[in-house]
Design an enzyme around this catalytic site. Sequence first.
Site, PDB file in Angstrom:
ATOM      1  N   LYS A  22      20.498  -2.216  -7.460  1.00  0.00           N
ATOM      2  CA  LYS A  22      19.621  -1.490  -8.298  1.00  0.00           C
ATOM      3  C   LYS A  22      20.607  -1.083  -9.998  1.00  0.00           C
ATOM      4  O   LYS A  22      19.770  -1.097 -10.802  1.00  0.00           O
ATOM      5  CB  LYS A  22      19.397   0.464  -7.575  1.00  0.00           C
ATOM      6  CG  LYS A  22      19.930   1.426  -8.282  1.00  0.00           C
ATOM      7  CD  LYS A  22      19.690   2.715  -7.913  1.00  0.00           C
ATOM      8  CE  LYS A  22      20.608   3.443  -7.493  1.00  0.00           C
ATOM      9  NZ  LYS A  22      21.274   3.678  -8.093  1.00  0.00           N
ATOM     10  N   ASN A  23      21.384  -1.641  -9.688  1.00  0.00           N
ATOM     11  CA  ASN A  23      22.661  -0.497 -10.765  1.00  0.00           C
ATOM     12  C   ASN A  23      23.428  -2.211 -11.469  1.00  0.00           C
ATOM     13  O   ASN A  23      24.254  -1.378 -12.166  1.00  0.00           O
ATOM     14  CB  ASN A  23      23.631  -0.473  -9.956  1.00  0.00           C
ATOM     15  CG  ASN A  23      23.818   1.608  -9.443  1.00  0.00           C
ATOM     16  OD1 ASN A  23      22.342   2.064  -9.851  1.00  0.00           O
ATOM     17  ND2 ASN A  23      24.750   1.833  -8.352  1.00  0.00           N
ATOM     18  N   ARG A  92      18.549   9.737 -13.979  1.00  0.00           N
ATOM     19  CA  ARG A  92      19.525   9.649 -15.240  1.00  0.00           C
ATOM     20  C   ARG A  92      19.919   8.689 -16.258  1.00  0.00           C
ATOM     21  O   ARG A  92      20.149   8.339 -17.149  1.00  0.00           O
ATOM     22  CB  ARG A  92      20.441  10.015 -14.542  1.00  0.00           C
ATOM     23  CG  ARG A  92      20.951  11.303 -14.119  1.00  0.00           C
ATOM     24  CD  ARG A  92      22.389  11.567 -13.294  1.00  0.00           C
ATOM     25  NE  ARG A  92      23.599  12.194 -14.642  1.00  0.00           N
ATOM     26  CZ  ARG A  92      23.696  10.904 -15.010  1.00  0.00           C
ATOM     27  NH1 ARG A  92      23.501   9.532 -14.935  1.00  0.00           N
ATOM     28  NH2 ARG A  92      24.087  11.467 -16.398  1.00  0.00           N
ATOM     29  N   CYS A 116      23.488  16.222 -11.913  1.00  0.00           N
ATOM     30  CA  CYS A 116      22.345  15.460 -10.307  1.00  0.00           C
ATOM     31  C   CYS A 116      23.776  16.384  -9.242  1.00  0.00           C
ATOM     32  O   CYS A 116      24.199  17.041  -9.311  1.00  0.00           O
ATOM     33  CB  CYS A 116      22.223  13.647 -10.500  1.00  0.00           C
ATOM     34  SG  CYS A 116      23.667  13.454  -9.840  1.00  0.00           S
ATOM     35  N   ARG A 121      27.547  15.093 -14.787  1.00  0.00           N
ATOM     36  CA  ARG A 121      26.956  13.588 -15.059  1.00  0.00           C
ATOM     37  C   ARG A 121      27.043  13.355 -16.620  1.00  0.00           C
ATOM     38  O   ARG A 121      26.158  13.242 -17.240  1.00  0.00           O
ATOM     39  CB  ARG A 121      25.821  13.091 -14.997  1.00  0.00           C
ATOM     40  CG  ARG A 121      25.834  13.153 -13.397  1.00  0.00           C
ATOM     41  CD  ARG A 121      26.952  12.257 -12.324  1.00  0.00           C
ATOM     42  NE  ARG A 121      26.952  10.744 -12.869  1.00  0.00           N
ATOM     43  CZ  ARG A 121      25.299   9.685 -11.894  1.00  0.00           C
ATOM     44  NH1 ARG A 121      25.216  11.125 -11.356  1.00  0.00           N
ATOM     45  NH2 ARG A 121      25.779   8.534 -12.055  1.00  0.00           N
ATOM     46  N   PRO A 122      28.159  14.203 -17.317  1.00  0.00           N
ATOM     47  CA  PRO A 122      28.263  14.139 -19.066  1.00  0.00           C
ATOM     48  C   PRO A 122      28.197  12.983 -19.772  1.00  0.00           C
ATOM     49  O   PRO A 122      28.079  11.555 -18.952  1.00  0.00           O
ATOM     50  CB  PRO A 122      29.894  14.352 -19.140  1.00  0.00           C
ATOM     51  CG  PRO A 122      30.616  14.239 -18.042  1.00  0.00           C
ATOM     52  CD  PRO A 122      29.560  14.357 -17.021  1.00  0.00           C
ATOM     53  N   ILE A 123      27.656  12.696 -20.821  1.00  0.00           N
ATOM     54  CA  ILE A 123      27.851  11.581 -21.710  1.00  0.00           C
ATOM     55  C   ILE A 123      28.260  11.172 -22.940  1.00  0.00           C
ATOM     56  O   ILE A 123      28.048  10.845 -24.097  1.00  0.00           O
ATOM     57  CB  ILE A 123      26.089  11.192 -21.920  1.00  0.00           C
ATOM     58  CG1 ILE A 123      25.968  12.761 -22.573  1.00  0.00           C
ATOM     59  CG2 ILE A 123      25.143  10.883 -20.351  1.00  0.00           C
ATOM     60  CD1 ILE A 123      24.336  12.359 -23.445  1.00  0.00           C
ATOM     61  N   ASP A 124      29.339  12.206 -22.749  1.00  0.00           N
ATOM     62  CA  ASP A 124      30.713  12.122 -24.281  1.00  0.00           C
ATOM     63  C   ASP A 124      31.015  11.088 -24.170  1.00  0.00           C
ATOM     64  O   ASP A 124      31.063  10.163 -25.662  1.00  0.00           O
ATOM     65  CB  ASP A 124      31.944  12.996 -24.043  1.00  0.00           C
ATOM     66  CG  ASP A 124      32.342  13.124 -22.269  1.00  0.00           C
ATOM     67  OD1 ASP A 124      31.079  12.526 -21.405  1.00  0.00           O
ATOM     68  OD2 ASP A 124      33.717  12.712 -23.048  1.00  0.00           O
ATOM     69  N   LEU A 125      31.600  10.423 -23.189  1.00  0.00           N
ATOM     70  CA  LEU A 125      31.918   8.770 -23.465  1.00  0.00           C
ATOM     71  C   LEU A 125      30.404   7.565 -24.139  1.00  0.00           C
ATOM     72  O   LEU A 125      31.468   6.652 -25.362  1.00  0.00           O
ATOM     73  CB  LEU A 125      32.539   7.869 -22.410  1.00  0.00           C
ATOM     74  CG  LEU A 125      33.796   8.633 -21.675  1.00  0.00           C
ATOM     75  CD1 LEU A 125      33.995   8.308 -20.360  1.00  0.00           C
ATOM     76  CD2 LEU A 125      34.879   9.009 -22.937  1.00  0.00           C
ATOM     77  N   ASP A 305      30.211   5.032  -4.476  1.00  0.00           N
ATOM     78  CA  ASP A 305      28.446   4.825  -3.719  1.00  0.00           C
ATOM     79  C   ASP A 305      28.730   4.660  -1.913  1.00  0.00           C
ATOM     80  O   ASP A 305      27.634   4.384  -1.912  1.00  0.00           O
ATOM     81  CB  ASP A 305      27.881   3.994  -4.296  1.00  0.00           C
ATOM     82  CG  ASP A 305      27.450   4.188  -6.070  1.00  0.00           C
ATOM     83  OD1 ASP A 305      27.280   3.252  -6.984  1.00  0.00           O
ATOM     84  OD2 ASP A 305      28.150   5.558  -6.359  1.00  0.00           O
ATOM     85  N   ARG A 397      14.776   5.988  -3.354  1.00  0.00           N
ATOM     86  CA  ARG A 397      15.696   5.583  -4.953  1.00  0.00           C
ATOM     87  C   ARG A 397      16.412   4.744  -4.597  1.00  0.00           C
ATOM     88  O   ARG A 397      16.717   3.724  -6.049  1.00  0.00           O
ATOM     89  CB  ARG A 397      16.295   6.560  -5.229  1.00  0.00           C
ATOM     90  CG  ARG A 397      15.676   7.877  -5.887  1.00  0.00           C
ATOM     91  CD  ARG A 397      16.454   9.104  -6.558  1.00  0.00           C
ATOM     92  NE  ARG A 397      17.439   8.564  -7.521  1.00  0.00           N
ATOM     93  CZ  ARG A 397      18.091   7.909  -7.465  1.00  0.00           C
ATOM     94  NH1 ARG A 397      19.523   9.410  -7.388  1.00  0.00           N
ATOM     95  NH2 ARG A 397      19.319   8.089  -8.457  1.00  0.00           N
TER      96      ARG A 397
END
Length: 420
Positions: A22-23, A92, A116, A121-125, A305, A397
């Site tokens: 998946k990833n 996401r 979630c 789950r920030p996206i600053d990076l 995971d 999922r």
Amino acid sequence: MESFVVQGGKRLEGTLRVDGAKNAALPILAACVLTEEDVTLHRMPDITDVRRMEEILQMLGCRVERRGWDTIVSGMDVSSFEMPDQLSKQIRSSIFMLGPILSRFRRATVTYPGGCEIGLRPIDLHLSGLRALGVVIREEGGVIQCDGRGMHAGEVHFDYPSVGATENVMMAAACLPGVTTIHNAAREPEIVDLMGFINAMGGRVAGAGCATITIEGVKRLHGCAYTPMPDRIVAGTLLAAGAITGGEITLTNAPSGDMHAINAKLREMGCAVREEGDCIYLRAPARLTAFPLLQTQPHPGFPTDMQVQMLALLCVSEGTGVIVENVFENRFTHAGDLNRMGARILCSGRTAVVRGVEGLCGAHVTARDLRGGAALVLAGLKAQGETQIDHAALVDRGYERFEDQLRQLGAQICRIQTQE
Ligand code: EPZ
């Protein structure tokens, strides 16, 4: 709503082939937007997160077609740089579209993907990495407007080796004239796979799998055919199913070279684990032995995971063990359900202390996230009696017909419709 129903106590044994990861599949689907030519992806995992990502590509104008084991993606007609809000909230991973859309259009509009169950789950990076490439970013009311007209190759340094942020910068830089270097890049195997895909399209990426990745921009990328790597987390989960039931499992098409941390922990619990090429053989003892400590870390450390699956194993092991979750802030949400099945888990912040018990009792429990749902199924395989796990869709999922795979190994498990 759909639920799994498991009759526990069966020893699992048999052979299964591991499906695509998946990833790896999700960023590779996003990267298809980097070319106008057709891309053929072989044996993509048939899971809902991949289906949702395909819907996002279609809403951007891509043609996505399934022909048997192949998925053909044509990015020729991509016409929109605006991510559909309702879809980006559903998955996401839509944030992976930022890099490719900026590469194609030099502008992008996305909405915050939101958190979630397992964390904020920030996206600053992601945003700081793109700013280092000259992208001007405005954030207003949950909408992120990106202006990439001044984009250029550059040096990116991540304070934390974020998987998604590393992948976004790799894709954004693939066609930027000059050499972009990512320092403190994430080293996950799925990033190596994304490098393989971009290079199969004619890109010049090097160093993925190490902490420094270089991307030499090329004029354009062409179509290609590619097979995403097998899923190391699905493989680890299936091995854990064998381990918790005292069984004997053989996996084929397994990414054994990327599973050292997982296999080492299973050996520490008393399992015999042997790797031969892309096959992994596991034989479990009648009762597992608790490992003293498991700490999740970025790759090549123990993968977050697989943490909750190992928590389930610890519950029925001989002895006491400690798990520290260093990657996400809220990944023990299933401890309560496991305790309802008779486990003895004490959680405090990012630490769980588990005193192993002889056995678990079946119960009616609820999946709250993808990997936690899979872990509850594992506990049900071991428990005496019947366990019902609600919200099977969360497990869908990331696992392709999880119940079918487990049934092939002798599990007594089915899927039923239940009331919300
Ligand atoms: C990827 O998520 C995976 N998802 C996750 O798998 C996996 O758990 C994670 O990597 C770690 O291996 C996909 O690849 C689709 P991160 P990602 O950015 O990219 C913080 C599963 O079950 N962070 O490496 O979101 C973040 O909060 C899923 O298959 C920031 O602070 O992971 C977290 O604490 C779950 N700012 C840590 O870094 C950012 O901008 C790791 O996140 C980005 C991340």
